[in-house]
Motif scaffolding. Sequence first.
Motif, PDB file in Angstrom:
ATOM      1  N   ALA A 175      64.627   4.878  17.172  1.00  9.73           N
ATOM      2  CA  ALA A 175      64.154   5.662  18.305  1.00  9.73           C
ATOM      3  C   ALA A 175      62.629   5.709  18.311  1.00  9.73           C
ATOM      4  O   ALA A 175      61.995   5.981  17.284  1.00  9.73           O
ATOM      5  N   VAL A 176      62.030   5.459  19.477  1.00  3.60           N
ATOM      6  CA  VAL A 176      60.584   5.356  19.614  1.00  3.60           C
ATOM      7  C   VAL A 176      59.982   6.720  19.946  1.00  3.60           C
ATOM      8  O   VAL A 176      60.516   7.484  20.756  1.00  3.60           O
ATOM      9  N   PHE A 177      58.837   7.024  19.314  1.00  3.67           N
ATOM     10  CA  PHE A 177      58.094   8.247  19.619  1.00  3.67           C
ATOM     11  C   PHE A 177      56.607   7.955  19.457  1.00  3.67           C
ATOM     12  O   PHE A 177      56.207   6.975  18.822  1.00  3.67           O
ATOM     13  N   GLY A 178      55.776   8.806  20.047  1.00  4.57           N
ATOM     14  CA  GLY A 178      54.341   8.664  19.918  1.00  4.57           C
ATOM     15  C   GLY A 178      53.773   9.720  18.988  1.00  4.57           C
ATOM     16  O   GLY A 178      54.393  10.759  18.729  1.00  4.57           O
ATOM     17  N   ILE A 179      52.587   9.446  18.490  1.00  7.13           N
ATOM     18  CA  ILE A 179      51.838  10.392  17.651  1.00  7.13           C
ATOM     19  C   ILE A 179      50.471  10.557  18.311  1.00  7.13           C
ATOM     20  O   ILE A 179      49.818   9.566  18.652  1.00  7.13           O
ATOM     21  N   TRP A 180      50.036  11.803  18.494  1.00 12.37           N
ATOM     22  CA  TRP A 180      48.798  12.061  19.220  1.00 12.37           C
ATOM     23  C   TRP A 180      47.896  12.999  18.436  1.00 12.37           C
ATOM     24  O   TRP A 180      48.294  14.105  18.091  1.00 12.37           O
ATOM     25  N   GLN A 181      46.679  12.520  18.146  1.00 16.26           N
ATOM     26  CA  GLN A 181      45.638  13.337  17.543  1.00 16.26           C
ATOM     27  C   GLN A 181      44.640  13.664  18.641  1.00 16.26           C
ATOM     28  O   GLN A 181      43.913  12.790  19.122  1.00 16.26           O
TER      29      GLN A 181
END
Length: 268
Positions: free
Chosen positions: A129-135
């Motif tokens: 499953a694809v997810f994003g990471i945001w800083q």
Amino acid sequence: MTEARGSADLNADTHTRRTQGTPCWVSLMVHGMATTQEFYGELFGWEFQPGPHQLGPYVRALLDGQEVAGIGQLPPDRHLPIAWTPYLASDDVDQTAETVRMCGGTVGVGPLDADEAGRLAIGSDPSGAVFGIWQAAAHLGTSITGVPGTPAWNELLTFETESVAKFYGAVFGYEERPAAGPADFDYVTLHLDGHPVAGIHGVGTALPRDRGPHWMTYFEVADTDEALRHITDLGGHPLTPPHDSPHGRVATVTDPEGAMFSVIQSPR
């Protein structure tokens, strides 16, 4: 969707940096930018402004002048699944990406800078499953919630919850709470600071073979039945009929390019 945050919780601290692991943004990569903007603009009342272009043409969707989501252009030669992707907040995206790898996930994009807005990576959990990471830097993420046209909840549909929940807990520090229900109901709610922020639903062989494990975004609507009629008129397709749940009236649909999402009408 067994446990969702109330609008007061969702709206709290939307203009401050979020706790690591908090869903902070949703983004959709498509082939037809113009038709996709027209669909969601008509459905949710979104307007659009240009956004960071590190991954190609990209627009930010605004509701009443406040950011709610993003839509980007896929390269013509990239035949990737068209899907809404949640982004999870990180204090240090490079460190989080390394932890993803150490815990059995993969990182397919980044980490890379998105102009002055922040730094991102796109990964997948051990089930795919694809997810994003945001800083965050200048862009802190979705700035309005709890009203029609805004993201209301993110839920992972996967084969089983135990191993996948351990992955997300190890990477983002979630507390896992199994949902009440029948013995064969496999659902875990992920909590941060005592608040539910996302769910994981293990559906076993009921998972569509052509999609695999994937994240589902729920969008708030004023009237689920009316929204479903509107979606159909705009070229989308219903996948499940509207039905009542403890958290509101829900239906699952696809947009004209096939991106799946759910709409939910909160209880009155």
